[in-house]
Design an enzyme around this catalytic site. Structure first.
Site, PDB file in Angstrom:
ATOM      1  N   HIS A  76      -1.700  88.792   5.921  1.00 26.93           N
ATOM      2  CA  HIS A  76      -1.692  87.325   5.880  1.00 26.93           C
ATOM      3  C   HIS A  76      -0.281  86.770   6.104  1.00 26.93           C
ATOM      4  CE1 HIS A  76      -0.669  87.452   1.453  1.00 26.93           C
ATOM      5  NE2 HIS A  76      -0.067  86.330   1.749  1.00 26.93           N
ATOM      6  N   ASP A 122      -5.601  93.582   3.811  1.00 28.39           N
ATOM      7  CA  ASP A 122      -4.423  92.727   3.944  1.00 28.39           C
ATOM      8  C   ASP A 122      -3.148  93.553   4.164  1.00 28.39           C
ATOM      9  OD1 ASP A 122      -2.927  90.443   4.066  1.00 28.39           O
ATOM     10  OD2 ASP A 122      -3.069  89.940   1.927  1.00 28.39           O
ATOM     11  N   GLN A 211       4.123  82.807  -4.750  1.00 28.71           N
ATOM     12  CA  GLN A 211       4.219  82.455  -3.331  1.00 28.71           C
ATOM     13  C   GLN A 211       5.569  82.892  -2.742  1.00 28.71           C
ATOM     14  OE1 GLN A 211       1.880  80.685  -5.102  1.00 28.71           O
ATOM     15  NE2 GLN A 211       0.577  81.686  -3.594  1.00 28.71           N
ATOM     16  N   GLY A 212       5.501  83.551  -1.600  1.00 30.22           N
ATOM     17  CA  GLY A 212       6.721  84.031  -0.958  1.00 30.22           C
ATOM     18  C   GLY A 212       7.011  85.492  -1.258  1.00 30.22           C
ATOM     19  N   ASP A 213       6.331  86.024  -2.288  1.00 29.36           N
ATOM     20  CA  ASP A 213       6.473  87.451  -2.608  1.00 29.36           C
ATOM     21  C   ASP A 213       5.497  88.286  -1.786  1.00 29.36           C
ATOM     22  OD1 ASP A 213       8.498  87.278  -4.588  1.00 29.36           O
ATOM     23  OD2 ASP A 213       7.018  86.650  -6.076  1.00 29.36           O
ATOM     24  N   SER A 214       4.534  87.628  -1.185  1.00 26.59           N
ATOM     25  CA  SER A 214       3.500  88.323  -0.431  1.00 26.59           C
ATOM     26  C   SER A 214       4.066  89.335   0.542  1.00 26.59           C
ATOM     27  CB  SER A 214       2.657  87.331   0.352  1.00 26.59           C
ATOM     28  OG  SER A 214       1.658  86.841  -0.472  1.00 26.59           O
TER      29      SER A 214
HETATM   30  N1  ARG Z   1      -0.259  84.733  -1.366  1.00 24.05           N
HETATM   31  C1  ARG Z   1       1.047  84.702  -1.917  1.00 24.05           C
HETATM   32  C2  ARG Z   1       2.082  84.788  -0.809  1.00 24.05           C
HETATM   33  O1  ARG Z   1       1.718  84.577   0.335  1.00 24.05           O
HETATM   34  C3  ARG Z   1       1.235  85.724  -2.989  1.00 24.05           C
HETATM   35  C4  ARG Z   1       0.509  85.333  -4.183  1.00 24.05           C
HETATM   36  C5  ARG Z   1       0.590  86.304  -5.263  1.00 24.05           C
HETATM   37  N2  ARG Z   1      -0.031  85.651  -6.370  1.00 24.05           N
HETATM   38  C6  ARG Z   1      -0.065  86.160  -7.592  1.00 24.05           C
HETATM   39  N3  ARG Z   1      -0.580  85.437  -8.532  1.00 24.05           N
HETATM   40  N4  ARG Z   1       0.413  87.338  -7.830  1.00 24.05           N
HETATM   41  O2  ARG Z   1       3.265  84.888  -1.044  1.00 24.05           O
END
Ligand code: ARG
Length: 259
Positions: A76, A122, A211-214
């Site tokens: 993603h 993913d 967000q941003g850790d993905s």
């Molecule tokens: N989707 C998020 C990203 O794009 C990562 C989310 C992780 N969320 C969590 N609750 N651990 O960075």
């Protein structure tokens, strides 16, 4: 004149009080100054932790160096992107510094079955324009079942937001979270698929990726066990972080890494 001044002072006092209230009473998830429950990490200790940036340098995801010129990240993160518009930043703990190497991407592979983070697959592999270093992290494989057992201590890393809806971290942050059992994670999330995903977090929340850790690493036993994928909010009680289960994709990833 005195009246105007008095009004001005009253208005100022009200404004100061309002700001004071806002800063004194943050939402519970905003209390921690770091990753959501984390602390600063030294890049030399985690040399395989990289981030993905746009061609103008903006960090948008994390990744893991798994070979001199290969990075594992989340699908993603790379879906819909061109290799030409994507950079991999290595060796830069502080995003505002110029330390380390900015590599170009020559190829983006996305798992062919990937549709959305919550439906699995993913995972993505980037090929870089150079060999960066020999310090890379091995992938977990089918025999690493112990690393996925509930309670296993893991390390999560990234430059993502320090609270749900907050702003991204300037520095690399890390935290430790235990693996959550498949049964428990399925209770949190009906979409949870144990063969494609693994969950980690404390029952009471407080520590999580955001967000941003993905795409970034979740590590156990010296191996990459997952890539940060999704979750409901961040660090909420009863809603652990969900990670792409690397062991499941080991052979398809290895094929990309060795090609
Ligand atoms: N989707 C998020 C990203 O794009 C990562 C989310 C992780 N969320 C969590 N609750 N651990 O960075």
């Amino acid at each position: 004149m005195a009246k105007t001044l008095h009004r001005l002072i009253t208005a100022l006092a009200a404004a100061v009080a309002a700001v004071g209230l806002l800063t004194v009473v943050p939402a519970s998830a905003d209390v921690s100054p770091y990753i959501v429950g984390g602390t600063r990490a030294t890049i030399s200790q985690y040399p395989w932790t990289v981030y993905l940036a746009t061609s103008s340098g903006g960090q948008f995801c994390g990744g893991t160096l798994v070979k001199g010129n290969k990075v594992v990240t989340a699908a993603h993160c790379t879906s819909g992107r061109s290799a030409a518009s994507t950079r991999v930043v290595w060796g830069r703990e502080d995003k505002q510094s110029t330390a380390g190497i900015v590599a170009s991407v020559t190829k983006i592979w996305i798992h062919p079955s990937y549709r959305s983070a919550t439906s699995g697959y993913d995972v993505s592999v980037l090929t870089l324009d150079r060999n960066i270093t020999s310090a890379y992290l091995p992938l977990a494989g089918p025999s690493d079942t112990a690393l996925y057992a509930a309670g296993t201590s893991t390390t999560i890393l990234g430059w993502g937001t320090t609270s749900s809806g907050g702003s991204a971290s300037r520095y690399l942050l890390k935290a430790s979270v235990p693996v959550v059992s498949d049964t428990s994670c399925k209770q949190s999330y009906p979409q949870y698929n144990a063969s494609a995903m693994v969950c980690a977090g404390y029952p009471q929340g407080g520590t999580d990726t955001c967000q941003g850790d993905s795409g970034g690493p979740i590590v156990a036993g010296g191996k990459l066990i997952g890539a940060t994928s999704w979750g409901r909010g961040c660090a909420s009680a009863g809603y652990p972080g969900v990670y792409a289960r690397i062991a499941t994709y080991n052979s398809v990833l290895t094929q990309q890494i060795d090609s």
